[in-house]
Design an enzyme around this catalytic site. Structure first.
Site, short mmCIF file in Angstrom:
data_model
loop_
_atom_site.label_atom_id
_atom_site.label_comp_id
_atom_site.label_asym_id
_atom_site.label_seq_id
_atom_site.Cartn_x
_atom_site.Cartn_y
_atom_site.Cartn_z
N ASP A 240 0.87 -1.15 -0.02
CA ASP A 240 0.14 -0.04 0.06
C ASP A 240 0.82 1.20 0.00
OD1 ASP A 240 -2.43 1.81 0.77
OD2 ASP A 240 -3.40 -0.04 1.00
N HIS B 54 -3.98 5.84 3.70
CA HIS B 54 -4.71 4.54 3.09
C HIS B 54 -4.00 3.34 3.66
CE1 HIS B 54 -5.66 1.79 0.03
NE2 HIS B 54 -6.94 2.65 -0.26
N SER C 293 -10.96 -1.11 -1.68
CA SER C 293 -10.00 -1.01 -0.90
C SER C 293 -10.24 -1.36 0.44
CB SER C 293 -9.16 0.35 -1.00
OG SER C 293 -8.46 0.90 -2.25
#
Length: 509
Positions: free
Chosen positions: A182, A220, A449
Site C-alpha cells: 500500500d 490509506h 480498498s
C-alpha cells in the site's frame, strides 16, 4: 476481548468523505494532467480515449524471459545492451532495468531467452486529493458490545462477516503473517505497533520511507492494515485477525502514485519474508488498447508529452504481474486484491483490465454495504453491492464489506457514543495517521480498498485455524465453501462465490 470500562475522554478524530479512488492525476514527477499536457495530447486525454492516470515511465523497463526463470548471465547481457538491472525477480522470470539508450528495447529484445522488453509505467493508483476530513468530538464509550476498544462498535463490517463469532470459537489469526502492499503506514499507531514485524517491512518507493508522511489525517495503508490486524488491546479498533502479524510493504507514494515494478518487487519481497496472505487494496483500470501518455523522458517539460498506443505493453505487463502473483501462490501465499471502484460491468465492457486484481492467482474482492445501518444496526441488510464497485463474473471472486455513501438522508444518529450523520456510519471505520506518534488516529473510508482487507483478515483466520500454514488453493476452497451465497446460485457477477463469512470459514467441517 476485555470488558473493562473507560472514563469519558475527549478525543478528536476525522471522518474521510471519499471513495478510495483509482483514477486521477498528480503533477508530481512523471505524472501529467489535462492542464499541463502538450497540445497534441489534450483532446485525446479529455475525451477519455487515453488513460491520463497512466504514463510510461522514462528510462525504466520490464524484461521477461521465455521461461519462468531468468536466463543465466542476464545481467551481463543487459549491461552489454546499455542497461542496468535494478531488480532481479529471478523465480518469476522478470527483471527491471534502467537504461538511457533510446534503442534499449531493440537491443535487449535480441538477448537469447528474452520474451519481451516493455516500458515500465507510472500509475495514479489512489486519489488522496478527493479526501475531505471532518472533525468531531467523542465523549462516550461504546455501549453495545461491552468491549473496551473504544471504536469497535463502529465496525459494522465485522458483524457482517461474523468476525467476533470466529474469535469466540478460538480463532484470531495466531501464527499468520499478512503482508499489506500500500502507501505509507503509521508504524507507531497504538493499534498496529504490537502486530508489525518491522524487520520484514520495507519501502520500495524511491525517496520515501515506510512511514506515512503527508500532512493532515489519513493514510490509506494504515487504514487497510488496521482492518486486517489491529490489535485487540483496549484502545481503538480491532482487526478481523487481531493476532496476525503484519508485514508492511510500501509500493505507492503517500500521494497514491507508483511504478508498476514497485508492486511486483513488493510481492516478491512479501513472499520471501514468509507472508501467508498478501493484501493489495490498490488498483488501476488499464485500457487494453494501450493508449497512454508518454513522458518522453522529460517530466519537467510537459509540453513534449504525447500519446502512444502500445497494446503489447498492456499484455506483457499483465503477463509479468501474473508471473509474480503465481510465484507468490506457488510459495504458499494467498493473494487478495480490491476489484476496483469504477462501477464497471466486466461482463459487457472488455475495454479495460483492472490490475492487480486481474492478474493470475489473485482473489478479487467486490464491495458490499448497508444503507442507513445506524438507524437499526440489528436488522439493516448489510450486503448491498456498493454503488461504485466493479462487478462481472470473471472480475469478482468474493464480496466483503467496503461501505457506501449513497444513503439519501441527513439524519443524525449515535452509535457507540459517536454522534454523526447516518450516511457516515455506512462507511468503513479503521486506523489512520495524523503524524503525531502520541495520538492514535482513526477515520471512515469507502471503497473496494476497504473490502479487500476484510477478505485478507478472513484468509488469515482460515490459515490460523489450520495451524499457521495452508496451501492457497485450500484457502480459496474453504472461502468458497463457506461464503454466504447472496446472488444467483453459484458464482455471480456481483458477489462472486458470495460474501465471506469468517465464522463459517473456521468452523465448517
Amino acid at each position: 476481548m476485555d470488558m473493562q470500562k473507560f472514563k469519558p475522554t475527549k478525543v478528536v478524530f476525522p471522518v474521510l468523505f471519499a471513495v478510495a479512488g483509482l483514477f486521477g492525476c498528480s503533477q508530481e514527477e512523471d505524472f501529467v494532467s489535462a492542464d499541463n499536457l502538450g497540445q497534441s495530447a489534450v483532446s485525446a486525454a479529455t475525451d477519455g480515449s487515453v488513460a491520463t492516470n497512466v504514463t510510461f515511465r522514462g528510462r525504466h523497463y520490464i524484461v521477461q524471459s521465455t521461461a519462468e526463470k531468468l536466463p543465466a548471465g542476464l545481467e551481463n547481457q543487459i549491461r552489454n545492451a546499455n542497461g542496468k538491472v535494478t531488480s532481479l525477480l529471478s523465480q518469476a522470470g522478470v527483471a527491471t532495468v534502467y537504461s538511457e539508450d533510446p534503442n534499449f528495447i531493440t537491443k535487449a529484445s535480441k538477448i537469447s531467452g528474452v520474451r519481451s522488453v516493455v516500458r515500465d509505467i507510472n500509475v495514479q493508483w489512489l486519489k488522496p486529493e478527493d479526501q475531505k476530513v471532518v472533525e468531531l468530538e467523542d465523549y462516550g464509550t461504546p455501549p453495545a458490545s461491552g468491549d473496551n476498544d473504544r471504536y469497535f462498535d463502529l465496525q459494522w463490517g465485522h458483524a457482517a462477516i461474523k468476525a467476533s463469532e470466529a474469535w469466540n470459537a478460538g480463532y484470531r489469526g495466531q501464527g499468520v503473517r499478512v503482508a499489506v502492499l500500500d502507501t505509507g503506514f503509521d508504524t507507531d499507531h497504538a493499534d498496529l505497533a504490537p502486530n508489525i514485524d518491522m524487520s520484514a517491512s520495507k519501502s520500495f518507493v524511491t525517496g520515501e520511507g515506510l512511514t506515512y508522511a503527508l500532512s493532515g489525517v489519513g493514510s490509506h495503508g494504515t487504514h487497510t492494515a488496521g482492518t486486517i490486524a489491529a490489535a485487540d488491546n483496549g484502545i481503538g479498533t480491532i482487526g478481523v485477525a487481531p493476532e496476525a502479524k503484519l508485514i508492511l510493504v510500501k509500493v505507492l507514494r503517500d500521494s497514491g502514485s507508483g511504478a508498476f515494478s514497485w508492486i511486483m518487487e513488493g510481492i516478491v519481497h512479501a513472499t520471501q519474508q514468509g507472508a501467508d496472505v498478501i493484501n493489495m487494496s490498490i488498483g488501476a483500470a488499464i485500457p487494453r488498447n494501450g493508449k497512454f501518455l508518454d513522458d518522453n523522458d522529460t517530466p519537467d517539460d510537459p509540453t513534449d508529452d504525447f500519446i502512444v498506443s502500445d497494446t503489447k505493453a498492456v499484455q506483457e505487463l499483465l503477463n509479468a504481474l501474473s508471473r509474480v502473483t503465481k510465484y507468490a501462490t506457488k510459495n504458499g501465499v494467498t493473494v487478495i486484491a480490491s476489484a476496483g471502484n469504477e462501477a464497471n460491468n466486466g461482463n459487457t465492457d472488455k475495454s479495460l483490465v483492472h490490475l492487480p486484481s486481474g492478474a493470475g492467482s489473485v482473489i478479487s474482492i467486490s464491495a458490499t454495504a448497508p444503507m442507513g445501518w445506524a438507524l437499526n444496526p440489528a436488522t439493516t441488510f448489510m450486503d448491498n453491492l456498493s454503488s461504485y464497485s466493479n462487478y462481472g463474473i470473471s472480475d469478482v471472486t468474493f464480496a466483503a464489506p467496503g461501505g457506501d455513501y449513497i444513503y439519501p438522508g441527513n439524519e443524525i444518529a449515535t452509535i457507540g457514543g459517536i454522534r454523526q450523520y447516518v450516511y457516515v456510519f455506512d462507511y468503513v471505520f479503521s486506523t489512520g495517521s495524523n503524524l503525531d506518534p502520541t495520538k492514535a488516529s482513526y477515520y471512515w473510508s469507502v471503497g473496494t480498498s476497504m473490502a479487500a482487507p476484510h477478505a485478507a483478515g478472513v484468509a488469515a483466520l482460515i490459515v490460523g485455524a489450520n495451524g499457521g500454514q495452508m496451501a492457497p488453493a485450500l484457502v480459496l476452497a474453504r472461502m468458497r465453501a463457506t461464503a454466504d451465497d447472496l446472488g444467483s446460485p453459484g458464482r455471480d457477477p456481483l458477489y462472486g462465490y458470495g460474501r465471506l463469512n469468517a465464522f463459517r470459514a473456521v468452523t465448517a467441517n
